[in-house]
Every structure is written in C-alpha cells, then in structure tokens.
Design an enzyme around this catalytic site. Structure first.
Site, PDB file in Angstrom:
ATOM      1  CE1 TYR B  94      -4.093  -1.316  -0.531  1.00  0.00           C
ATOM      2  CE2 TYR B  94      -3.618  -2.745   1.344  1.00  0.00           C
ATOM      3  CZ  TYR B  94      -4.404  -2.417   0.248  1.00  0.00           C
ATOM      4  OH  TYR B  94      -5.494  -3.172  -0.059  1.00  0.00           O
ATOM      5  CD  GLU B 190       0.364 -31.858   5.909  1.00  0.00           C
ATOM      6  OE1 GLU B 190       1.097 -32.870   5.877  1.00  0.00           O
ATOM      7  OE2 GLU B 190      -0.339 -31.495   4.951  1.00  0.00           O
ATOM      8  CG  ASP B 242      -1.647 -35.227   5.146  1.00  0.00           C
ATOM      9  OD1 ASP B 242      -1.961 -35.633   6.289  1.00  0.00           O
ATOM     10  OD2 ASP B 242      -2.272 -34.361   4.505  1.00  0.00           O
TER      11      ASP B 242
END
Ligand SMILES: Nc1ncnc2c1ncn2[C@@H]1O[C@H](COP(=O)(O)OP(=O)(O)OP(=O)(O)O)[C@@H](O)[C@H]1O
Ligand SMILES: [Mg+2]
Lengths: 571, 362
Positions: B94, B190, B242
C-alpha cells in the site's frame, strides 16, 4: 427483370407469329450476338412451339427476306453496355470521359497546355442532364465536325500506332448517339481553329440506319475564345457523388495529368477546380509502324493487299518496324517465297508460310520512343496535389513488349497521412493517362496488385485480397495500343508480359514503402521507449536521494545522467 | 546482522549504483538466484546452501521499472531499520501506491521485490522491517516461553500447558524469546485437525512433549522457533505429516533443510536435526490406511524431488520411500487413522512409532 419478361410474353400472345420471326431473324443474321441472348431467344421459341396457334416454320426464302446488313450504329443501339452506357449513372460518366479524353488528346497533340471545363446542368426533364465539355485545344475543321460527332467509327487514331487516350473512333459519337436515343436532342458542337476565324456551331443527329450524320443546324457564331471546341450533349442520366462518379474520374485524371487544369460544376451549382501542378506537357510521341510479332495472319493478308510496295522484301522493310532489308530477305528465305514477288500476288498458302517465318525469325524489339510515360517526378506531383499522405513513391519501368506492341508500366504509392487506416487499399488504374473506374476485378493490373505479396512490405493482406492500410496504389499502362477487354475501355486484358511488368513496378514501390514503414515503426517504438524510461528514471533518483541523503540539485543531475545512459543504450 | 550493519549495507549498495551512473555506465544489482538449482545440501551443515549463482539486473529500458521499484523498496527498508519500525508485506504494497508510476499493481509483485532485496543483502526480511501476514504456528505442551511485555518490556512467562483447548501462537519475530522446558521431544504436526485431537486428549502430558501445529508449510517464524528450542533446549524434533509428496518435501524438507526460494536465510530457518516420524508409505501398508490415488501434481512433485532436490539426492532411504509411494500409486492423510478408532493414533500409532525411533526417515 421479371417485369420485362412479363411484358414481352404479353406482346407475344397478341402477335405470336411476328415475335417468333423476329427472334429467329436476330439469331441468324447477327454474328456478333451475345450468347445469353441467343439462348434466351431459343428458349422462347421452344416454349411457344406447343402453343395453341403453333407458328409456321420459316423457310430459307423467308429468312432471306430478313437478311440484310445492320449498321454499326444499329448494333450499338442494342448493345449500349459494350460502350459503357449500361445505366444512367454510368452513361453520364462515360459521356464526360469521352469528351474530356478527346480534349486532352487534341490539346497535347497540338502542344497546348489543356484547360478543360466540364459542366453538368439540369436538363429539360427531371432525369435528364445537359453536359458541356469545353477545351482550349486546336479546334476542328468545319468539314470534319459532322463525321466526327455523328458517325461511329470515324476518327484519327484507329489506323495508327501512337499513344493516345482515344483509339477506336467511337467515343464521342457514341455519347452523342446515346443522348439522341434517350432524349431526342441533337448533339451541339462549337469549334474554332484560330483567333481570326469565326466559330462554327453545329447541331447534329446520327442516322442510326446508315451511320451517317444528319445536320440539324449549321451556323457561324461569335465565340470569344482564341480557339477550342465545346461539345454539349443532353442525355438521360443520374448524377451521384462517391465511387465511380464524375468527380472521382476528374480527380483521378488530375492525379495522372498534373499538366491539366480542370474546372467542374455540378448540377447543384457546386464548383471545383483541379489546378495545374506542372507546365510540362507529355513528351510528343512518334507514330510507329506495326511490329511484325504483333500482326495476326488476317491483318498480314490485308496489309499485303493494301501496300504500295512493289516487292515482298520492300513491303516487309517499309510497312513494319524493325525489319531491315537483310532481315526481310531472311524471312523470305525461311518462308520459301521469292523476295521479289509482288505483295498483292501472294497466295493464301504463301502468306501462311510468311506469317510462320516472321515468328521464327529473330527481330529486334520495337522502338520505344513512341511511349510517353508520366514519369516518376510527375506521378509524385500528381499524387501530392490530390492526396495528403506521409509517403509518396513512384516507379517508371523500362519499356517492354506484348504481342509486338511496346508498352510501359508505371506505379505509384501514397501512404499514411489523411488516408483511412481501416479497410483495404485503393487501386487507381490508368491506361494512357485515362482513369479506369469500372471492372476493377477483370483487369490485369488488379491481378498484379493482388498477386503481389504485400506482407513482405510491412502491410497486412489476407489471401487473395488487396492489402489493407492507409494506402493508395496507382498503376499506369502507357502503350500504342492498350489491349482492353471491351470497347468500353474499362479493364486491361491479361497478357503475362503486362502482369509481370506491373508486378515488378509494384515490388519496387513496395520495397520503398516497407523501408518507410519500418523506419517509422522504429521511430514510434523509440519514442514510446523514451516516454517509458522517463516515467521511471525520476524514481531511481528519488530512491538514491533518500538513501544517500543527497540534495535536490544532485537528484536532478542524476536524472540527467540516467536519461543519458539509457538513451544511449537504446540504439 | 545488526540493524546498523543492515542500514550501512543498503547505503553502500545505493552508493555503488550512484557511482556507476556518474561514470555514465549502466548500474547493476546482483541477486542470488532463488531456485532449487542454485542450492546444495551439506549434511554436516544440515541445510540447503546457496551455490552462488547470481542474477544480475542491469538497468536497461526493459528493467527500468523493476529497478526503480527495487531501489524505492530498499529506501523504504532503510527507513524501517533506522526507525526500528515494522511493516507488513501488505502495508509495503500500500505504501508503494504513493510512488506514482512506480507503484505496484498487485501484491505478489511487491512481495517478489522484497524477497529480492532480502536476497541482495542476505538477510531475513524481518531484519529489514518487513513482516509476513501469516501466523507462525501454534504451540501446546510442556514449554515456557519468556517474552517481553509490549509496553514496559518486562519479562513475561508464558506456560504453554495453560491454554486449555486453545494454544499459544508463535509471533512473527522470535529472536527475542527465551525458553524453558521439561519435555523430551517436539512433535511438529502438519494439520490443525490432528493437533486439536492431540491437545484435546492432553497427549503432550502422556508423551511428555511439545506439540506444534505447522498448518501446512512451516512459516519462517515457525521454523526459527522450532530451531531455537531444538538447539537451545537440545530436544529432538519429529515431524508428523500426510503421506504424500507435499507433506514429505514441501513441508518436511523445508522444515529440515530450508527452501530453494529463500536459500540465503536457510542457515537460520531450518531444523537440521528433525526426523520423519510418519506417515510413511510403509505405514499405509502396516496400518491398512484408507488411501486416495496420487494426483498428477503429486506424481510430478515426486519425480521432481527425485531429479532435482539435493536433499533427496543425498538420502537413499528417501529415494526408496518415493519409489515405493510411486509404485503404490496412492497417498494417505494423517487423520486416516480414525478409520480404526478416533484415538487409535494416540493409543497405537504414535507410541508404536516412538518406540522405534531408529526407523524414522532422515
Ligand atoms: N475536342 C476535340 N478537339 C479536336 N479534335 C477532336 C476533339 N474531339 C474529337 N476530335 C477528333 O475526333 C476524332 C474522333 O473522336 P472519337 O472520340 O469519336 O474517337 P477517338 O478518340 O479516336 O477514339 P475512341 O473511340 O477510343 O475515343 C478523334 O480521333 C480526333 O481526331
Ligand atoms: Mg475519343
């Protein structure tokens, strides 16, 4: 179309016998019939055969009663489209074109810088106009006026091989005849050959059966000009602006004839002047004898018959161009005909051999001083005068030969400027400085324009189409005999030599154009880049000022130095 | 690197750019090339290290915009460092809106420039004053974090066992934190879902450990945090993710040895002693886990790892694991143990794995 057929069918019911006979007569006697008409006539006859009162079939005797000569005038009355009078709009253009072309031919032949005026005034009825074409040319001898203006196929240009706008001897008398046919008004001619002599004023009609002039009025009048000719014709016509209009014809004439001054007034009273841009008259051209390669067998036989020469050798030498006595002897030997035989005694078989021998003998190309191209300089002057563009270029090719006729091709381009960026390029075609406005797609010049790979020259072009962009393509063919596809002189026939020369001229123009376009694109590109870097350089300087606590002067110096560094790197 | 040093380095670079301009030659900035092809793996050092390939940005017509943006962002960083201020990457985007033509149109553009500058000075962007938007990760279990009161700077002791069903959030900057613990190991997890389950059942008490939820690829703060407790408290770190190429390489490999994209900071932002607890391809077989077929991206990622990842290339067991996974053609999620029983993971899987730590993948 449907309407016409209907009325015809009606009239046939009333007098079926007569109608049928008429059709048959047409079919048998006129050998120059157009094919479609013959077929139509045949169908009509067939349709009527099973009718109630089936007509009696004609005998050879019946037919003999109907068989007689038709005059050329009669023929063209029925085939006005062949001369460019297909519709009222085109009739107006053709009339003016014939008049102006004649004026320009006459002025140039007499070595006078042409001042031509064209006025179109409303006629005596709504769909009629009165057209006046006035020139400052040499004028016409009183005795010649009736034949020139009221006899078809009468002129000074047909029998010679010389570059001129007119070539057939039909033009102006056909216009007069069209006027007469559509309005019943005679053609009016005023002509004066010198300051001291009176002006002759004629009103003429053409006897269409005999193809002979009928004098309505013959008087001497006061005409306050030093010399010149004024032709007035009233005709059924339609006045329109835009494509294929009188205006367009005059404008294009001005481009290819910068030595001409043209004045134009429309029926609404609008006046327009196309000013003279050059005082240089076209170079006077020599008349030439036919080149042997261009002569057909029939013409050769006629020439053998008509010649003044006593021997075959001297006939060949004197009635053709480029045949020396030695070459004439070689031709005779080749044809196994004695060089001393009398030309008028040459038999059909010998003529045939002679014809073959001519085409087997190597003969020099025709001389080319009979051609007067516009020239690159004047093409540019003409284009600049009428078209506001960024690039003008012109190429005049060296003379070349088709079927024994010398010709020369010129091309010019105008690009950019006021020309529309969208859409296809415009093609301006000229034959002996006369703009050709109709039958663009049938013309050999157009074929060459289409076959040129404009993409190679930085233009866009879809397959089989004209290139697109702000472009005007001008093509001019100068020749002692322009091979038109019809008597209305609208399109040039497809001789491979002509197509090739046009292509070569266009390619040269194209190369110059692409150089220009590429250079311009590059300049635009570097302009764009310059603007781009100037957007960001100040930010580099601001950042460095902030980080290094520089003062404003140092920041400005930095901007200058940076601009320098980047500008240099661009090239 | 100290703040003063960073500011001086920025100034030095600015000066070299100015000198080039004054000598009328094109200024250049050289950045380390940010990709896996420009890193090597040193098992001794334990992280992916830059090989030294550089990308030189010369000021030309084509680069003038990014060049200007980079310099303006550098100037911004210098101000932040000097004022001891911080700015999120979003805020930096910005702020650039004040730069007229040099402003950024999209945040990814300004993020890239910030990453470039960070590479240029071989510092962490936090050291330049730019902080990420993302959360650093969640902690539950036997850890006491000693922070400072944001008002007075008084020490603040945070006991991570006292968050009930919630958790302690790792802040975006972790250098000032100090730690105390009685735990025996760190379990880096995770998914937030698995973390929740373990927290709910106070697994940390049962196993005497610290639980960390990474929430996907661990942020820099998260990696730095784990690294510091691993180093300073001398705790082993086990990763529980995973069983798919993303879990193995994007998450675990980044945690352990860092990334190719920010290799200049890997030295500090990795956990070289981390080990891979699971889920392994063999676990899928042993625990009869429900599976999904490998997606095309999974297969591509696995093959890429075999071909290009210096870490994988160094460890035969990892190559074998990938090949096994590719042969099986399936993947399994860490929450798949629920198939047997909701607490199966607590009662069976984790204890059984922790009993055989030697079998963990490197
Ligand atoms: N304005 C004029 N001034 C002088 N002579 C003229 C003028 N108009 C016509 N002529 C003469 O009249 C002749 C006949 O003109 P016409 O237009 O009928 O035929 P052309 O020009 O020879 O051939 P084309 O049929 O191709 O136009 C010309 O050959 C020319 O000699
Ligand atoms: Mg004529």
């Amino acid at each position: 179309m449907a309407k016409v057929t209907k009325t015809r069918a009606k009239s046939k019911k009333k007098a079926p016998k007569k109608a049928a006979k008429k059709t048959v007569k047409k079919k048998r006697c006129v050998s120059i019939k157009t094919k479609s008409k013959v077929i139509k006539a045949a169908t009509n006859a067939h349709e009527e055969a099973p009718g109630k009162e089936s007509p009696r079939h004609s005998t050879a005797e019946d037919m003999a009663l109907q068989q007689r000569e038709i005059s050329v005038a009669e023929f063209f009355t029925k085939n006005r489209h062949l001369l460019g009078f297909d519709n009222p709009r085109k009739a107006l253009l053709t009339t003016i074109k014939e008049g102006v072309d004649n004026s320009l031919d006459a002025c140039e032949e007499a070595g006078i810088l042409p001042d031509v005026k064209v006025f179109i005034a409303p006629g005596t009825e709504e769909d009629r106009f009165r057209v006046t074409i006035e020139d400052n040319g040499p004028g016409i001898l009183k005795t010649q006026i009736p034949m020139i203006f009221a006899k078809l196929l009468y002129g000074s240009k047909f029998h010679r091989l010389k570059m001129s706008r007119g070539q057939q001897g039909i033009g102006i008398s056909a216009a007069g005849m069209y006027g007469q046919l559509t309005t019943g008004k005679p053609i009016s001619i005023t002509s004066k050959t010198s300051q001291n002599k009176p002006a002759h004023h004629y009103e003429l009609e053409i006897d269409t059966k005999k193809n002979e002039p009928r004098i309505i009025l013959d008087e001497t009048i006061d005409w306050p000009v030093s010399r010149g000719t004024k032709v007035e014709i009233e005709l059924e016509a339609k006045f329109q602006k835009g494509r294929q209009s009188v205006q367009e014809y005059l404008e294009q004439t001005a481009i290819a004839n910068p030595h001409v001054s043209l004045e134009f007034a429309t029926p609404d009273g609008e006046k327009q002047v196309f000013k003279r841009a050059s005082k240089q008259l076209p170079v006077h051209t020599r008349e030439i004898k036919p080149h042997p390669y261009g002569v057909e067998l029939g013409v050769l036989i006629k020439m053998l018959h008509d010649t003044q020469a006593r021997t075959l050798q001297s006939f060949l030498h004197s009635d053709f161009s480029r045949i020396s006595s030695r070459v004439a002897r070689m031709i005779c030997e080749q044809a196994k005909v004695s060089e001393r035989s009398r030309p008028s005694r040459i038999a059909r078989q010998e003529a045939d051999n002679l014809y073959k021998a001519i085409n087997q003998t190597k003969i020099m190309n025709p001389q080319t001083d009979c051609l007067s191209p516009i020239g690159e300089e004047l093409i540019l002057a003409g284009l600049k005068k009428q078209i506001e563009a960024d690039l003008y270029t012109a190429v005049t090719r060296p003379p070349s030969v088709y079927r024994g006729n010398p010709f020369q091709i010129e091309a010019g381009l105008a690009y950019g400027g006021s020309l529309p960026v969208e859409g296809l390029a415009r093609v301006l075609r000229y034959a002996n400085r006369v703009p050709l406005l109709y039958q663009q797609s049938a013309c050999a010049m157009t074929r060459s324009v289409l076959n040129t790979a404009w993409r190679n020259y930085a233009l866009q072009q879809s397959a089989g189409a004209l290139p697109s962009g702000p472009l005007i393509i001008m093509v001019h063919m100068a020749s002692v005999w322009v091979p038109f596809t019809s008597e209305s002189k609208e399109a040039v026939a497809h001789y491979p030599e002509i197509i090739k020369e046009v292509r070569l001229a266009l390619q040269e123009c194209g190369r110059r154009l692409s150089l220009f376009i590429r250079r311009r694109r590059k300049a635009a590109e570097s302009e764009r880049k310059k603007a781009y870097i100037e957007q960001y350089i100040p930010h580099i300087a601001i950042a460095l000022r902030e980080m290094l606590e520089l003062n404003e002067r140092q920041e400005h110096t930095m901007v200058r130095q940076l601009t320098d560094v980047l500008q240099r790197s661009r090239s | 690197m100290s703040k003063v040093k960073v500011a001086n380095q920025i100034k030095e670079t600015a000066n070299s750019v100015r000198n080039k301009i004054q000598r009328k030659s094109k200024p250049t900035l050289s950045f380390p090339l940010r990709s896996l092809s420009n890193v090597t793996y040193h098992p001794k050092k334990g992280f992916l290290e830059l090989k030294g390939k550089k990308k030189i940005r010369t000021l030309t017509v084509a680069t003038v915009k990014t060049f200007a943006q980079t310099l303006r962002m550098m100037s911004q960083a210098k101000t932040l460092v000097e004022d001891d201020e911080i700015m999120t990457k979003r805020e930096a985007y910005y702020v650039s809106k004040n730069w007229d033509d040099a402003r950024f149109d999209e945040q990814p553009e300004s993020d890239t420039v910030i990453d470039d500058i960070e590479g240029l000075f071989e510092v962490n962007r936090e050291q330049l004053g730019f902080i990420p938007e993302e959360k650093g990760g969640e902690i539950a279990g036997k850890l006491i974090v000693i922070d400072r009161d944001s008002d007075g700077g008084k020490p603040l002791r945070i006991d991570c066992t006292k968050f009930g069903s919630g958790a302690y959030s790792i802040p975006s900057s972790v250098e000032h934190l100090k730690f105390e613990t009685k735990a025996k190991f760190v379990l880096a997890i995770e998914t937030a879902g698995m973390f929740q389950r373990l927290v709910k059942h106070n697994y940390w008490r049962k196993a005497n450990c610290i639980l960390i939820s990474m929430g996907g690829v661990p942020t820099r703060a998260c990696r730095r945090f784990i690294r510091r407790i691993a180093d300073e408290l001398k705790l082993p770190v086990y990763a529980f993710v995973d069983c798919d190429p993303y879990g193995m390489f994007n998450i675990y490999r980044t945690l352990k040895v860092g990334s190719g994209n920010a290799a200049h900071i890997n030295r500090y932002f990795c956990v070289p002693n981390a080990r891979f607890l699971g889920v392994t391809p063999q676990d899928i077989v042993n625990y009869k886990l429900p599976t999904h077929p490998l997606k095309d991206v999974d297969i591509k990622r696995a093959k890429d790892a075999l071909k290009n990842d210096p870490f994988v290339q160094h460890y035969k067991p990892w190559q074998d694991a990938i090949k096994q996974l590719l042969d099986m053609g399936v993947r399994a999620e860490q929450q798949a143990f629920a198939v047997h029983n909701l607490n199966y993971v607590i009662e069976h899987y984790l204890p059984e794995k922790l009993a055989a730590r030697k079998t963990f993948l490197p």
